[in-house]
Each structure stands twice: as C-alpha cells, then as structure tokens.
Design an enzyme around this catalytic site. Structure first.
Site, PDB file in Angstrom:
ATOM      1  N   SER A  16     -13.054  -1.024 -25.593  1.00  0.00           N
ATOM      2  CA  SER A  16     -13.313  -2.355 -25.048  1.00  0.00           C
ATOM      3  C   SER A  16     -14.379  -2.299 -23.962  1.00  0.00           C
ATOM      4  CB  SER A  16     -12.024  -2.962 -24.487  1.00  0.00           C
ATOM      5  OG  SER A  16     -10.989  -2.914 -25.427  1.00  0.00           O
ATOM      6  N   LYS A  59      -4.844   1.228 -19.469  1.00  0.00           N
ATOM      7  CA  LYS A  59      -6.152   1.323 -18.803  1.00  0.00           C
ATOM      8  C   LYS A  59      -5.996   1.353 -17.288  1.00  0.00           C
ATOM      9  CE  LYS A  59      -8.485  -0.654 -22.716  1.00  0.00           C
ATOM     10  NZ  LYS A  59      -9.058  -1.804 -23.361  1.00  0.00           N
TER      11      LYS A  59
END
Length: 111
Positions: A16, A59
């Site tokens: 991402s 993350k």
C-alpha cells in the site's frame, strides 16, 4: 509524470505504498529529505486522494518496532485506528490524510 504499478497476477496484501512512492520521488527530485521518524501508508488516486488500505494494526506495530514515532494513515482508516488497543496506540503520533497535500506538509516538515 505518471507511475502505474499494475496489480500482480497473485492476489495479496501489498505494501500500500502509493503515498510513500510519491514522497520518495519528490524527496529525490527536490533533494530534500523527509522526517526521519515517519512512516506512512495509503494508496493514491490520480487526483491526489489518499485511499484506504488494509493491515493497519500490523503496519502500526511494525512502525513502532522500527522506532518510528509518527505515522500517516488514510483518513478513511480512522475506524481501523480507533479499533486498536491502547497498547498498540501508545507512544505514536497519528495523522490522518485525505489528500496528498496533507501528507506532503507532514513528511517535509522540520519536526
């Protein structure tokens, strides 16, 4: 300048990295470093909108383990952040970005 990264043949949770790639390219082009304590995630539309991503918990944990103190997340991932435990959210400053302009101001600030 248009950089297109097509989806691969194998479906997966990718990095991402749209906002990160743009930030790295701008840093290189301007010969200006970004903040050293910063991590970011989010896909980026052609019009500069920061789009939501998956894996926010993982993350943020990875960023904290790396010593990062500031994280930029897509605005549409606010609920994912709110759902995290206080232990995960502790000791990290979070910014939510709707557009790349917001990412730029944080990434290239002098803090």
């Amino acid at each position: 300048f248009h950089l297109h990264v097509p989806e691969g043949a194998t479906p997966k949770d990718g990095p991402s990295a749209g906002v990160t790639i743009v930030t790295a390219l701008l840093s290189l082009a301007m010969d200006k470093p970004i903040r050293k304590d910063l991590a970011m995630t989010g896909e980026l539309s052609l019009r500069g909108k920061v789009l939501p991503v998956g894996g926010i918990k993982e993350k943020v944990i990875a960023a904290k383990r790396s010593g990062v103190k500031t994280v930029i997340l897509p605005g549409d991932n606010r609920k994912d952040w709110d759902d995290l435990t206080d232990l995960i959210k502790a000791d990290v400053d979070i910014y939510f970005a709707e557009t790349y302009d917001e990412v730029y101001k944080i990434a290239f600030s002098e803090q």
